[in-house]
Scaffold this active site. Structure first.
Site, PDB file in Angstrom:
ATOM      1  N   HIS A  28     -12.513  -3.987   3.968  1.00  0.00           N
ATOM      2  CA  HIS A  28     -11.064  -4.140   4.018  1.00  0.00           C
ATOM      3  C   HIS A  28     -10.471  -3.557   5.314  1.00  0.00           C
ATOM      4  O   HIS A  28      -9.902  -4.287   6.111  1.00  0.00           O
ATOM      5  CB  HIS A  28     -10.439  -3.472   2.776  1.00  0.00           C
ATOM      6  N   HIS A  85      -6.913  -3.274  10.111  1.00  0.00           N
ATOM      7  CA  HIS A  85      -8.125  -4.031   9.756  1.00  0.00           C
ATOM      8  C   HIS A  85      -9.004  -4.177  11.004  1.00  0.00           C
ATOM      9  O   HIS A  85      -9.170  -5.290  11.521  1.00  0.00           O
ATOM     10  CB  HIS A  85      -7.754  -5.423   9.220  1.00  0.00           C
ATOM     11  N   GLU A 101       0.839  -1.210   0.000  1.00  0.00           N
ATOM     12  CA  GLU A 101       0.000   0.000   0.000  1.00  0.00           C
ATOM     13  C   GLU A 101       0.874   1.259   0.000  1.00  0.00           C
ATOM     14  O   GLU A 101       0.393   2.345   0.331  1.00  0.00           O
ATOM     15  CB  GLU A 101      -0.919   0.038   1.237  1.00  0.00           C
ATOM     16  N   HIS A 143      -2.594   2.107   8.533  1.00  0.00           N
ATOM     17  CA  HIS A 143      -3.695   1.304   7.999  1.00  0.00           C
ATOM     18  C   HIS A 143      -3.847   0.042   8.839  1.00  0.00           C
ATOM     19  O   HIS A 143      -2.855  -0.650   9.110  1.00  0.00           O
ATOM     20  CB  HIS A 143      -3.409   0.948   6.534  1.00  0.00           C
ATOM     21  N   GLU A 157     -16.129  10.927  22.230  1.00  0.00           N
ATOM     22  CA  GLU A 157     -14.720  11.116  21.879  1.00  0.00           C
ATOM     23  C   GLU A 157     -14.509  11.252  20.367  1.00  0.00           C
ATOM     24  O   GLU A 157     -13.600  11.950  19.913  1.00  0.00           O
ATOM     25  CB  GLU A 157     -13.909   9.921  22.409  1.00  0.00           C
TER      26      GLU A 157
END
Ligand code: 13P
Ligand code: ZN
Length: 296
Positions: A232, A163, A137, A161, A191
Site C-alpha cells: 500500500h 505510495h 485515513e 502518507h 542517510e
C-alpha cells in the site's frame, strides 16, 4: 424559514471569498500545497493516493479563527479518544483530493478540522469546498499525531502518507519484515541511518482507512517515525514539512538503491552490503544509536 434576500446572499458570497483567500494566503497553507506538489512530482501520488495532516500552532489557529465558517460542521465521532489533542486544529487533505491539484485549489483539496474538548470527535471549520471531507485515513493521522506528539514532547506536527514505488516493492521482496527492511535501508544509504536510526516498522496487510490499520500503526509509532503499510504505502511523521518529505524521500531512495543493486547482481548471493560493524560506525559518526533489535 425566511428566504435570504439577494443582498444577504451577496454578503454571504463575499464572506466566503474573503474567508477562502485569507486562509489560503497563510504561509503554512502555501507550504503544505507545495509539499503536496513535490510529492506528486516524485511519483508518489497516483490518482488520489496519499494524504497529509498538519497540527496548527496556537498562533496560526487564532490568526485564522475569524475566517472559520460561521456554520461549522457537525461533530463527527472518531471511535477513539486521543490523548493530548483536545481542541487542536489540523489542516488535512480532503478525501479523494489529488496532490497535484492542492496548489491550484487549496480550499477544495484541503480543510481545517477542530478537535472537541474530549478529544474523540472533530468538526470541519474551513475548506473542503464543494462538500469534501477529511482523508479516509484521518483516524490513522489522528491517533498517530497523538502518539508522536507525546513521544516528541510536542515537536511532531506532520503525518504524511504516500505510495512510494520502491519502498512498497522492497516490502514485498523482504516479506514486509521490520528487521529485514530496516537493515536493507541502513545498508543501502547512509542517510537512512541518520534519519531513521529507530528503523522502519511494518504492519500486517490491513484494510486502508480501517481502525485496525490506525491502531497497528500507532503501536509502531511509539518507537519509530515511519511505518510501511504492506502493498500500500508508507506513513511517516516529522516536526515540519521539509523533514517529512525528506524522510519519505530517504526511505524511497534507499529502497530503490537496494532493489537496483540486488537486480544488478542477477541471482548472485545478493548485493555486497555493509556489515553490522560498518553500520555501527556510520551511526557513531552521525551521533545516533541504531535500534538494536534490527541488527544481527
Ligand atoms: P484519501 O483520498 O481518502 O486520502 O485516500 C488516499 C489513500 O491513499 C488511502 O490510503
Ligand atoms: Zn494510501
Amino acid at each position: 424559514m425566511e428566504t435570504p434576500s439577494i443582498f444577504d446572499r451577496g454578503i454571504e458570497k463575499v464572506k466566503n471569498v474573503v474567508s477562502e483567500a485569507s486562509v489560503e494566503q497563510r504561509g503554512f497553507i502555501k507550504a503544505i500545497a507545495r509539499t503536496c506538489y513535490d510529492g506528486w512530482l516524485q511519483g508518489w501520488h497516483e490518482g488520489n493516493g496519499g494524504n497529509l495532516s498538519y497540527r496548527m500552532t496556537p498562533e496560526e489557529t487564532s490568526a485564522c479563527r475569524s475566517y472559520f465558517s460561521e456554520t461549522v460542521g457537525e461533530w463527527v465521532g472518531l471511535g477513539v479518544r486521543a490523548v493530548g489533542l483536545q481542541n487542536e486544529c489540523f489542516v488535512v487533505t480532503a478525501q479523494g483530493a489529488q496532490f497535484r491539484n492542492v496548489m491550484l485549489d487549496p480550499a477544495s483539496c484541503l480543510g481545517i478540522v477542530e478537535v472537541n474538548p474530549t478529544g474523540d470527535a472533530y468538526r470541519n471549520v474551513w475548506g473542503f469546498k464543494g462538500g469534501g471531507q477529511p482523508t479516509s485515513e484521518f483516524t490513522s493521522h489522528f491517533i498517530n499525531h497523538s502518539v508522536r506528539k507525546a513521544v516528541t514532547n510536542g515537536s511532531c506536527r506532520i503525518v504524511y502518507h504516500a505510495h512510494p514505488t520502491s519502498a512498497i516493492a522492497l516490502g514485498s521482496v523482504l516479506q514486509n519484515d521490520s528487521k529485514k527492511l530496516s537493515r536493507a535501508l541502513w545498508q543501502s544509504l547512509a542517510e537512512s541511518i541518520l534519519l531513521l536510526p529507530e528503523g522502519i516498522g511494518a504492519t500486517k496487510r490491513l484494510a486502508p482507512g480501517s481502525i485496525e490499520l490506525a491502531g497497528a500503526t500507532s503501536e509502531l509509532m511509539e518507537k519509530t517515525s515511519s511505518v510501511l503499510w504492506p502493498h500500500h504505502g508508507v506513513i511517516c511523521s516529522a516536526n515540519d514539512l521539509d523533514s517529512a518529505l525528506g524522510l519519505m524521500h530517504t526511505i524511497e531512495k534507499a529502497s530503490a538503491i537496494y532493489l537496483q543493486a540486488a537486480a544488478a547482481k542477477r541471482g548472485a548471493s545478493g548485493p555486497d552490503m555493509p556489515t553490522d560493524a560498518d553500520l555501527r560506525s556510520v551511526a557513531e559518526a552521525f551521533g545516533v544509536t541504531l535500534e538494536e533489535k534490527y541488527l544481527g
